[in-house]
Enzyme design. Sequence first.
Site, mmCIF file in Angstrom:
data_model
loop_
_atom_site.group_PDB
_atom_site.id
_atom_site.type_symbol
_atom_site.label_atom_id
_atom_site.label_comp_id
_atom_site.label_asym_id
_atom_site.label_seq_id
_atom_site.Cartn_x
_atom_site.Cartn_y
_atom_site.Cartn_z
ATOM 1 N N ARG A 1 1.604 7.472 -2.995
ATOM 2 C CA ARG A 1 0.515 7.304 -3.957
ATOM 3 C C ARG A 1 0.431 8.582 -4.787
ATOM 4 N NH1 ARG A 1 0.421 2.651 -3.428
ATOM 5 N NH2 ARG A 1 -1.230 1.294 -2.680
ATOM 6 N N GLU B 1 -2.211 5.728 -13.168
ATOM 7 C CA GLU B 1 -1.258 4.708 -13.640
ATOM 8 C C GLU B 1 -1.972 3.657 -14.484
ATOM 9 O OE1 GLU B 1 0.555 3.107 -10.118
ATOM 10 O OE2 GLU B 1 1.102 5.078 -9.397
ATOM 11 N N HIS C 1 6.021 2.523 -10.791
ATOM 12 C CA HIS C 1 5.470 2.005 -9.522
ATOM 13 C C HIS C 1 6.152 0.682 -9.152
ATOM 14 C CE1 HIS C 1 1.663 1.770 -6.792
ATOM 15 N NE2 HIS C 1 2.714 1.211 -6.200
HETATM 16 C C1 8YV Z 1 2.742 -2.532 -4.994
HETATM 17 C C2 8YV Z 1 1.983 -0.745 -3.351
HETATM 18 O O1 8YV Z 1 3.404 -2.048 -6.120
HETATM 19 O O2 8YV Z 1 2.163 -1.798 -1.270
HETATM 20 C C3 8YV Z 1 1.583 -0.966 -1.946
HETATM 21 O O3 8YV Z 1 0.660 -0.283 -1.483
HETATM 22 O O4 8YV Z 1 1.530 0.125 -3.979
HETATM 23 C C4 8YV Z 1 3.040 -1.578 -3.929
HETATM 24 O O5 8YV Z 1 3.803 -2.261 -3.019
HETATM 25 C C5 8YV Z 1 1.418 -2.924 -5.383
HETATM 26 O O6 8YV Z 1 0.486 -3.057 -4.389
HETATM 27 C C6 8YV Z 1 1.519 -4.218 -6.159
HETATM 28 O O7 8YV Z 1 0.458 -4.321 -6.932
#
Ligand code: 8YV
Length: 313
Positions: free
Chosen positions: A232, A261, A279
């Site tokens: 993150r 982001e 991302h």
């Molecule tokens: C995804 C993520 O891009 O799993 C997570 O925590 O950040 C990623 O896998 C995201 O959640 C999709 O919106």
Amino acid sequence: MPKPTVLMMGAYPDWDLEPLEQDYDLRKLWLAADKEAFLAETAPQVRAIATRGEIGASGALIGRCPKLEIVSCYGVGVDAIDLETARARGVRVTNTPDVLTEDVADFAFALTLAHLRKIVAGEAHVRSGAWRTGNLPLGASLRGKRLGILGFGRIGRAIARRAEGFGVTIAYSDVAPAAGVAYAFHRSAVELAAASDILIASVAGGEATRGLVNAAVFEALGPSGLFVNVARGSVVDEAALIDALASKRLGGAALDVFLNEPNIDSRLLAFDQVLVQPHQSSGTVETRKAMGKLVRDNLEAHFAGRPLLTPVV
Ligand code: 8YV
């Protein structure tokens, strides 16, 4: 029985939207021109929120939905969901662990290799015609390097499994040493960075890890060190990262996640030694289909009164 009202916070692929439309009264917040007016009308009816990892669900939003029963997150990271408020309200929370682990770990290596082996610069070198007048500067080997894995959960372990095949020395850091793991354990991010040429962040986001990768970590990683982030943006002190890059106290960075982001700090784009991605570590058709299915399966289990598949709260 009327279909339960589900508030969708962000876009899902069509292959998820179609089955969701069939089973639920879907309300698509991200498409609303006036989000405030949309929520004023919708929030009182909402029984479930379908969100994405990077969007989450704030305490204020949960508070506005008196009939809310469950938040189903498309993503493993639930740091953007106010878990305390959910818990206090008896609202269940689910996420999508496991199904994305291998793709995220693959992407950590895709970033690492792309950076070390100058793949993006190499592409530009060929396309621009510069190859005709000279060779690309040499890259760096991955083999023989010291790899530090910051956060030794499912994804960190999957990164370690791949690292075995790349012939690197593996060390890690987490809140405690992992049972039965022979890799060197370092108590702090700074100690791990000091023992690493490449530091990959795979630690969960949230308050406990905010700014964990700070100026001291970059200093310890050093002028030929590479920082890779598939975790993150919040785990990084971005101002310190920019400062370390600008003063060449850090060798480079390969980043899939950022603080703000998609409106990332544009100063990061000024560095040749920074590789940026939107991302997308879990962004494969296969994994996103599995994530969407898990979101839907959790909602279905909840409304059928069955145990949740992947409960967080
Ligand atoms: C995804 C993520 O891009 O799993 C997570 O925590 O950040 C990623 O896998 C995201 O959640 C999709 O919106």
